[in-house]
Design a protein around this motif. Structure first.
Motif, PDB file in Angstrom:
ATOM      1  N   LEU A 187      -8.814 -12.223  -2.200  1.00 44.98           N
ATOM      2  CA  LEU A 187      -8.230 -13.187  -1.266  1.00 44.98           C
ATOM      3  C   LEU A 187      -7.775 -12.475   0.000  1.00 44.98           C
ATOM      4  O   LEU A 187      -8.021 -12.940   1.119  1.00 44.98           O
ATOM      5  CB  LEU A 187      -7.056 -13.903  -1.930  1.00 44.98           C
ATOM      6  CG  LEU A 187      -6.295 -14.885  -1.032  1.00 44.98           C
ATOM      7  CD1 LEU A 187      -7.191 -15.997  -0.573  1.00 44.98           C
ATOM      8  CD2 LEU A 187      -5.083 -15.445  -1.747  1.00 44.98           C
ATOM      9  N   ILE A 207       2.717 -12.664   5.710  1.00 48.09           N
ATOM     10  CA  ILE A 207       3.657 -13.269   4.759  1.00 48.09           C
ATOM     11  C   ILE A 207       3.256 -12.959   3.329  1.00 48.09           C
ATOM     12  O   ILE A 207       4.081 -12.578   2.499  1.00 48.09           O
ATOM     13  CB  ILE A 207       3.729 -14.801   4.971  1.00 48.09           C
ATOM     14  CG1 ILE A 207       4.357 -15.123   6.318  1.00 48.09           C
ATOM     15  CG2 ILE A 207       4.520 -15.462   3.854  1.00 48.09           C
ATOM     16  CD1 ILE A 207       4.313 -16.584   6.659  1.00 48.09           C
ATOM     17  N   VAL A 208       1.957 -13.119   3.021  1.00 46.49           N
ATOM     18  CA  VAL A 208       1.566 -13.021   1.616  1.00 46.49           C
ATOM     19  C   VAL A 208       1.149 -11.624   1.185  1.00 46.49           C
ATOM     20  O   VAL A 208       1.115 -11.345  -0.007  1.00 46.49           O
ATOM     21  CB  VAL A 208       0.424 -14.005   1.257  1.00 46.49           C
ATOM     22  CG1 VAL A 208       0.927 -15.413   1.284  1.00 46.49           C
ATOM     23  CG2 VAL A 208      -0.773 -13.806   2.153  1.00 46.49           C
ATOM     24  N   GLN A 249      -8.689 -11.261  -8.163  1.00 42.44           N
ATOM     25  CA  GLN A 249      -8.460 -12.459  -7.355  1.00 42.44           C
ATOM     26  C   GLN A 249      -7.652 -12.154  -6.100  1.00 42.44           C
ATOM     27  O   GLN A 249      -8.032 -12.549  -4.989  1.00 42.44           O
ATOM     28  CB  GLN A 249      -7.735 -13.510  -8.198  1.00 42.44           C
ATOM     29  CG  GLN A 249      -7.664 -14.858  -7.513  1.00 42.44           C
ATOM     30  CD  GLN A 249      -6.670 -15.786  -8.201  1.00 42.44           C
ATOM     31  OE1 GLN A 249      -5.924 -15.374  -9.074  1.00 42.44           O
ATOM     32  NE2 GLN A 249      -6.669 -17.039  -7.810  1.00 42.44           N
ATOM     33  N   LYS A 250      -6.568 -11.412  -6.274  1.00 44.37           N
ATOM     34  CA  LYS A 250      -5.681 -11.180  -5.135  1.00 44.37           C
ATOM     35  C   LYS A 250      -6.290 -10.264  -4.081  1.00 44.37           C
ATOM     36  O   LYS A 250      -6.260 -10.595  -2.896  1.00 44.37           O
ATOM     37  CB  LYS A 250      -4.347 -10.631  -5.625  1.00 44.37           C
ATOM     38  CG  LYS A 250      -3.514 -11.684  -6.326  1.00 44.37           C
ATOM     39  CD  LYS A 250      -2.260 -11.058  -6.852  1.00 44.37           C
ATOM     40  CE  LYS A 250      -1.458 -12.053  -7.659  1.00 44.37           C
ATOM     41  NZ  LYS A 250      -0.252 -11.407  -8.179  1.00 44.37           N
ATOM     42  N   TYR A 305       2.681  -9.821  -1.697  1.00 48.83           N
ATOM     43  CA  TYR A 305       2.474 -10.428  -3.010  1.00 48.83           C
ATOM     44  C   TYR A 305       1.039 -10.281  -3.495  1.00 48.83           C
ATOM     45  O   TYR A 305       0.715 -10.664  -4.599  1.00 48.83           O
ATOM     46  CB  TYR A 305       2.860 -11.910  -2.966  1.00 48.83           C
ATOM     47  CG  TYR A 305       4.280 -12.113  -2.519  1.00 48.83           C
ATOM     48  CD1 TYR A 305       5.322 -11.956  -3.414  1.00 48.83           C
ATOM     49  CD2 TYR A 305       4.568 -12.408  -1.192  1.00 48.83           C
ATOM     50  CE1 TYR A 305       6.623 -12.091  -3.000  1.00 48.83           C
ATOM     51  CE2 TYR A 305       5.877 -12.555  -0.777  1.00 48.83           C
ATOM     52  CZ  TYR A 305       6.896 -12.397  -1.687  1.00 48.83           C
ATOM     53  OH  TYR A 305       8.194 -12.525  -1.277  1.00 48.83           O
ATOM     54  N   LEU A 306       0.166  -9.768  -2.614  1.00 51.01           N
ATOM     55  CA  LEU A 306      -1.242  -9.656  -2.998  1.00 51.01           C
ATOM     56  C   LEU A 306      -1.568  -8.260  -3.496  1.00 51.01           C
ATOM     57  O   LEU A 306      -2.704  -7.961  -3.793  1.00 51.01           O
ATOM     58  CB  LEU A 306      -2.143 -10.013  -1.805  1.00 51.01           C
ATOM     59  CG  LEU A 306      -2.109 -11.488  -1.395  1.00 51.01           C
ATOM     60  CD1 LEU A 306      -2.981 -11.735  -0.195  1.00 51.01           C
ATOM     61  CD2 LEU A 306      -2.568 -12.384  -2.529  1.00 51.01           C
ATOM     62  N   HIS A 309       3.502 -12.624 -12.204  1.00 54.04           N
ATOM     63  CA  HIS A 309       2.649 -13.398 -11.302  1.00 54.04           C
ATOM     64  C   HIS A 309       1.518 -14.089 -12.047  1.00 54.04           C
ATOM     65  O   HIS A 309       0.588 -14.596 -11.435  1.00 54.04           O
ATOM     66  CB  HIS A 309       2.079 -12.494 -10.215  1.00 54.04           C
ATOM     67  CG  HIS A 309       3.134 -11.773  -9.447  1.00 54.04           C
ATOM     68  ND1 HIS A 309       4.045 -12.431  -8.666  1.00 54.04           N
ATOM     69  CD2 HIS A 309       3.459 -10.475  -9.380  1.00 54.04           C
ATOM     70  CE1 HIS A 309       4.870 -11.555  -8.144  1.00 54.04           C
ATOM     71  NE2 HIS A 309       4.546 -10.360  -8.568  1.00 54.04           N
TER      72      HIS A 309
END
Lengths: 67, 285
Positions: B239, B279-280, B235-236, B283-284, B216
């Motif tokens: 977010l 959805i995300v 960062q993730k 991936y976070l 990633h």
């Protein structure tokens, strides 16, 4: 803080979220991850549009707080 | 020629021959060998040992005997690669010792495997109760492979229906303070990107002992100077937290407003944001 400024700050947060999602989409090498980030980004963009309208609406309703 | 020179010559030449023969015989570990391969290895060593330390027999006897003991296992291996039935004959078949949770006593007896052996091997796999085993196979090498019953297997993400982001192998891009260009190119990144990322972490490349990039694009480093604290990737998680907060804000606005249109707009967008978050979020992590 007036409602107008609260919504405004929310709007700018959404903007930063959108930009962050875009960065992650570009950074990722995984096709699935990129797709997910792009999808989420599209949704956030719609929210951003709605909030943009709301910010304008509220600034018309609260002209006394306008500098 | 004095004897000792003969010994030296014999030993040296036989060691070289033995080295190449074992190389050609394959890279199987000792534990993976069957008895035949094991014995031929021992015999090869024995031949070398005898001929390298005594001068009773002529020199050429040694390579001759070694050749025979090399070529037979080699041919056996070659043929068994091609033919399944020959393989079954030479390497033996795996025997089922536990099926559907029941011990196959006949197979145990055939393999000269005592109940104690079975229990011992199960314990090695951390299974103390035979009732926990669904299926067990005795491999030709003498190892026991065990499939525990489903409820005794470790819990996986699949069992829990959790969606996980796929992750490929990370690439090592910095080793001993030096940039490795090839792994970096594999990720389609360049040194400029690496310098920017290192600047973000506020470390210089000379101080980095090891640096890896995951699929990633996240860089993690280990420094020579262990007293310097490296900020963990933020960062993730940041977010995700921001998205959650904004979603809560929108809900709050929906509750606070008296304007019906605005209320609906806030509610709709709050739901949308929740959708995007769903959805995300795999991936976070």
């Amino acid at each position: 803080m007036t409602v107008g400024s609260q919504v405004k700050s929310c709007y700018s947060t959404i903007k930063s979220v959108e930009a962050n999602l875009e960065t992650l989409a570009i950074q990722s090498n995984e096709r699935e991850a990129t797709e997910a980030f792009h999808k989420a980004q599209a949704i956030v963009r719609e929210i951003k549009k709605d909030l943009d309208k709301q910010v304008i609406l509220l600034s018309q309703e609260e002209p006394q707080y306008k500098q | 020629m004095p004897d000792w020179i003969q010994i030296v010559l014999r030993a040296l030449s036989l060691v070289i021959i033995l080295f190449f023969m074992t190389k050609w015989l394959g890279t199987k570990q000792l534990s993976q060998m069957n008895i035949f391969e094991y014995i031929s290895g021992v015999v090869l060593g024995g031949i070398v040992a005898i001929h390298a330390s005594t001068l009773d027999s002529p020199y050429y006897y040694a390579p001759l005997a070694m050749f025979i003991w090399f070529i037979v296992p080699y041919m056996v291996e070659l043929i068994s690669l091609k033919s399944k039935s020959f393989r079954n004959f030479t390497q033996g078949k795996s025997k089922v010792v536990i099926q559907n949770g029941k011990i196959m006593e006949d197979n145990l007896k055939k393999e000269h495997y005592s109940t104690d052996d079975l229990l011992e091997n199960l314990r090695e796999k951390n299974i103390f109760k035979v009732a926990d085993v669904e299926f067990a196979v005795l491999e030709p090498t003498g190892k026991l492979s065990v499939l525990p019953k489903k409820e005794n297997q470790p819990l996986t993400a699949k069992d829990l229906d959790i969606k996980l982001a796929p992750e490929r192998e990370p690439q090592t891009v910095i080793m001993d303070g030096k940039v490795l260009l090839e792994p970096l190119a594999n990720l389609s990144l360049n040194t400029n990107w690496l310098e920017t990322e290192l600047d973000k972490l506020n470390v210089s490349i000379e101080n980095v002992f090891l640096g890896q990039v995951d699929s990633h694009g996240q860089l993690t480093v280990d420094l020579y100077d262990d007293k310097i604290a490296v900020p963990s990737p933020s960062q993730k998680p940041l977010l995700q937290a921001t998205m959650k907060k904004t979603q809560a804000d929108l809900e709050l606005f929906a509750l606070a407003t008296e304007n019906e249109d605005s209320k609906q707009m806030y509610e709709k967008n709050s739901k949308k944001l929740q959708e995007a978050l769903d959805i995300v979020s795999p991936y976070l992590k």
